[in-house]
Design a protein around this motif. Structure first.
Motif, PDB file in Angstrom:
ATOM      1  N   LYS A 293       0.828  -1.204   0.000  1.00 27.06           N
ATOM      2  CA  LYS A 293       0.000   0.000   0.000  1.00 27.06           C
ATOM      3  C   LYS A 293       0.867   1.261   0.000  1.00 27.06           C
ATOM      4  O   LYS A 293       1.738   1.443   0.842  1.00 27.06           O
ATOM      5  CB  LYS A 293      -0.922   0.003   1.218  1.00 27.06           C
ATOM      6  N   GLY A 294       0.615   2.122  -0.982  1.00 22.30           N
ATOM      7  CA  GLY A 294       1.375   3.356  -1.120  1.00 22.30           C
ATOM      8  C   GLY A 294       2.716   3.174  -1.806  1.00 22.30           C
ATOM      9  O   GLY A 294       3.432   4.163  -2.028  1.00 22.30           O
ATOM     10  N   ARG A 295       3.063   1.914  -2.156  1.00 16.68           N
ATOM     11  CA  ARG A 295       4.376   1.671  -2.769  1.00 16.68           C
ATOM     12  C   ARG A 295       4.275   0.907  -4.097  1.00 16.68           C
ATOM     13  O   ARG A 295       5.296   0.476  -4.638  1.00 16.68           O
ATOM     14  CB  ARG A 295       5.261   0.862  -1.817  1.00 16.68           C
ATOM     15  N   LEU A 317      -4.489  -1.617  -1.144  1.00 13.13           N
ATOM     16  CA  LEU A 317      -4.009  -0.640  -2.123  1.00 13.13           C
ATOM     17  C   LEU A 317      -4.722   0.686  -1.889  1.00 13.13           C
ATOM     18  O   LEU A 317      -5.899   0.724  -1.505  1.00 13.13           O
ATOM     19  CB  LEU A 317      -4.283  -1.120  -3.554  1.00 13.13           C
ATOM     20  N   SER A 318      -4.007   1.760  -2.145  1.00 14.59           N
ATOM     21  CA  SER A 318      -4.603   3.090  -2.034  1.00 14.59           C
ATOM     22  C   SER A 318      -5.097   3.536  -3.406  1.00 14.59           C
ATOM     23  O   SER A 318      -4.803   2.908  -4.435  1.00 14.59           O
ATOM     24  CB  SER A 318      -3.568   4.083  -1.499  1.00 14.59           C
ATOM     25  N   GLU A 319      -5.831   4.633  -3.405  1.00 14.88           N
ATOM     26  CA  GLU A 319      -6.307   5.157  -4.686  1.00 14.88           C
ATOM     27  C   GLU A 319      -5.129   5.604  -5.561  1.00 14.88           C
ATOM     28  O   GLU A 319      -5.154   5.447  -6.784  1.00 14.88           O
ATOM     29  CB  GLU A 319      -7.276   6.319  -4.441  1.00 14.88           C
ATOM     30  N   SER A 320      -4.097   6.131  -4.939  1.00 13.15           N
ATOM     31  CA  SER A 320      -2.910   6.531  -5.714  1.00 13.15           C
ATOM     32  C   SER A 320      -2.221   5.312  -6.325  1.00 13.15           C
ATOM     33  O   SER A 320      -1.669   5.394  -7.427  1.00 13.15           O
ATOM     34  CB  SER A 320      -1.931   7.303  -4.827  1.00 13.15           C
ATOM     35  N   ASP A 321      -2.261   4.166  -5.625  1.00 15.13           N
ATOM     36  CA  ASP A 321      -1.705   2.941  -6.191  1.00 15.13           C
ATOM     37  C   ASP A 321      -2.430   2.572  -7.483  1.00 15.13           C
ATOM     38  O   ASP A 321      -1.805   2.220  -8.496  1.00 15.13           O
ATOM     39  CB  ASP A 321      -1.829   1.771  -5.204  1.00 15.13           C
ATOM     40  N   LEU A 322      -3.771   2.649  -7.441  1.00 19.44           N
ATOM     41  CA  LEU A 322      -4.563   2.313  -8.631  1.00 19.44           C
ATOM     42  C   LEU A 322      -4.301   3.313  -9.757  1.00 19.44           C
ATOM     43  O   LEU A 322      -4.282   2.951 -10.938  1.00 19.44           O
ATOM     44  CB  LEU A 322      -6.045   2.286  -8.280  1.00 19.44           C
TER      45      LEU A 322
END
Length: 492
Positions: A293-295, A317-322
């Motif tokens: 998550k975040g990486r 997973l974060s939204e930024s990951d997606l």
């Protein structure tokens, strides 16, 4: 009346020759090539270790597929040791024997399975199976100056091909013998491993074995261990040496509460930097990876080649990951995308929509099981999903979807000519209560309704079936067209 097929002359000759083992060994130098496979098979079955040792030294083919024979007749330690001793004698000689052509000892059980069983006596058919280029694609050819080799050239090492599965507590005497022989020969035996599986094994044992393996021969790696992130960091340098890796599966990596943020970042960097050396990676499976998550961008930006398969399961997973995933240059050719067990309930579906649009001409399998997707989110991706022209299988079980949404999905995907299997969750209307108890009568009715829609729309061959986890035991109840029930639904 059934016809009895008499033994062929080659078989009779081999059986007759083995009645006198000393004579058989003495005759090997003049033995016709056609007799070697049937004679070797009989010698293995009868555990004629002296004959096996001598035949390895005179083997007239580039490859000896011993693994498939061991699978057929059981891997007797005595026979295996005889083959290794034959190699030992070969490699100890300064002058190559006249008939020695052996370059590869193949110990893989499922390789060249037809060599022994369909032996026809035809030289051409055998040579086509045993061409050196076919058996050792990773081997580099030695440079030749014109047509002559200058000076006396060292003997080329013999490659030993093996699939390794490292498990704690397993005592593999054959592997121990092989490792010891590789140590003794100091470069004359190359241990090559195309498929490597690692389960819960102490890191010192893993390092000891991998030290003996030509790591650039590994093409398929599975690490199914419950490792701390720091342990993964120790393993990472070995991963970086697997330059021909095609498939990587990494499962169950967790972070210790005692690890500082600085140590954590160092270990993650150790791991992700290895992807810079994996120029041929095509399939990446990440399951239950706690540091992701975040990486995710840190992993994706290190990829050096386009992926065909990306499976991220049971991870946070974060939204930024997606977002990074949807923008990654190396995912536009995906054939298989899996996000099973990734909670998408509270994230924007715009990145997933972009991802589907970018892969619409290549994506064949899509798995969105247990993602917490609801009707409103599904609506957002339907237009992009309807453009995935190569899609063959779509699974989204375990998501809270209504019957109206299923009907809408069917209408959006009916034009996908290659879509043949859809695995859907039981719609919300088929549950009796909030605890997740299925009403099988309602499910049967709704399933029949979808079937009728498929027939009316001219796609009766498209298979739709539901697979739903039982709230009590976790087993799935399948319905197509009759229910296959878990034990909780069975009558007492």
């Amino acid at each position: 009346m059934s016809m009895w097929a008499p033994p062929r002359l080659l078989e009779l000759a081999g059986q007759s020759l083995l009645r006198n083992e000393a004579l058989a060994i003495a005759a090997l130098e003049e033995l016709p090539t056609e007799l070697f496979p049937p004679l070797f098979t009989v010698a293995y079955a009868e555990r004629r270790s002296k004959t096996l040792k001598a035949m390895v030294q005179s083997w007239p083919f580039a490859c000896l597929p011993l693994g498939s024979l061991m699978k057929e007749w059981q891997p007797h330690q005595e026979n295996f040791q005889a083959a290794l001793n034959g190699l030992d004698v070969l490699l100890a000689q300064e002058v190559r024997p006249r008939r020695w052509k052996l370059q590869v000892l193949d110990l893989r059980k499922n390789a060249h399975r037809d060599f022994w069983t369909t032996w026809s006596g035809s030289r051409a058919s055998v040579y086509s199976l045993m061409e050196p280029e076919a058996t050792q694609p990773m081997k580099k050819k030695r440079r030749v100056d014109g047509c002559r080799m200058r000076g006396k050239q060292p003997l080329a090492p013999v490659e030993v091909l093996i699939d390794l599965c490292l498990k704690e507590g397993s005592r593999d005497k054959l592997l121990a013998s092989l490792i010891e022989k590789v140590k003794q020969k100091k470069g004359l035996l190359h241990l090559c491993c195309k498929k490597l599986k690692i389960f819960s094994v102490p890191m010192q044992n893993i390092k000891m074995i991998l030290k003996m393996v030509q790591l650039d021969s590994v093409q398929d790696l599975e690490v199914n261990c419950t490792w701390k992130l720091s342990t993964l960091g120790k393993f990472a340098p070995h991963l970086g040496q697997m330059g021909n890796l095609r498939r990587l599966l990494l499962s169950h990596i967790h972070m210790s509460s005692y690890t500082s943020l600085e140590q954590e970042e160092h270990c993650v960097s150790q791991f992700t930097s290895q992807f810079l050396s994996l120029h041929h990676l095509q399939e990446l499976y990440l399951d239950s990876i706690s540091f992701l998550k975040g990486r995710l961008n840190q992993v994706l930006r290190s990829l050096k080649s386009p992926l065909e398969t990306l499976s991220i399961t049971n991870c946070l997973l974060s939204e930024s990951d997606l977002t990074h995933l949807s923008q990654c240059p190396n995912i536009s050719q995906l054939k298989d995308l899996g996000l099973s067990g990734v909670n998408l309930t509270c994230v924007s579906f715009e990145p997933l929509q972009v991802l589907l649009e970018r892969t619409s001409t290549t994506l064949q399998d899509l798995d969105l099981d247990e993602c917490g997707i609801m009707d409103s989110q599904f609506t957002a991706i339907l237009p992009a999903l309807s453009h995935c022209s190569q899609l063959t299988t779509f699974s989204f079980c375990g998501n809270p979807i209504s019957m109206a949404m299923l009907e809408n999905l069917l209408l959006h995907t009916i034009g996908l000519s290659k879509l043949s299997h859809v695995m859907y969750p039981a719609p919300l209307e088929s549950y009796e209560d909030v605890e997740g108890t299925l009403h099988l009568g309602r499910l049967a009715y709704l399933h029949a309704k979808l079937k009728q829609m498929l027939r009316d729309l001219g796609r009766p061959g498209m298979v739709w079936f539901s697979a739903n986890p039982c709230p009590h035991c976790g087993d799935r109840t399948f319905y197509d067209p009759e229910p296959i029930l878990c034990p909780c639904y069975m009558p007492a």
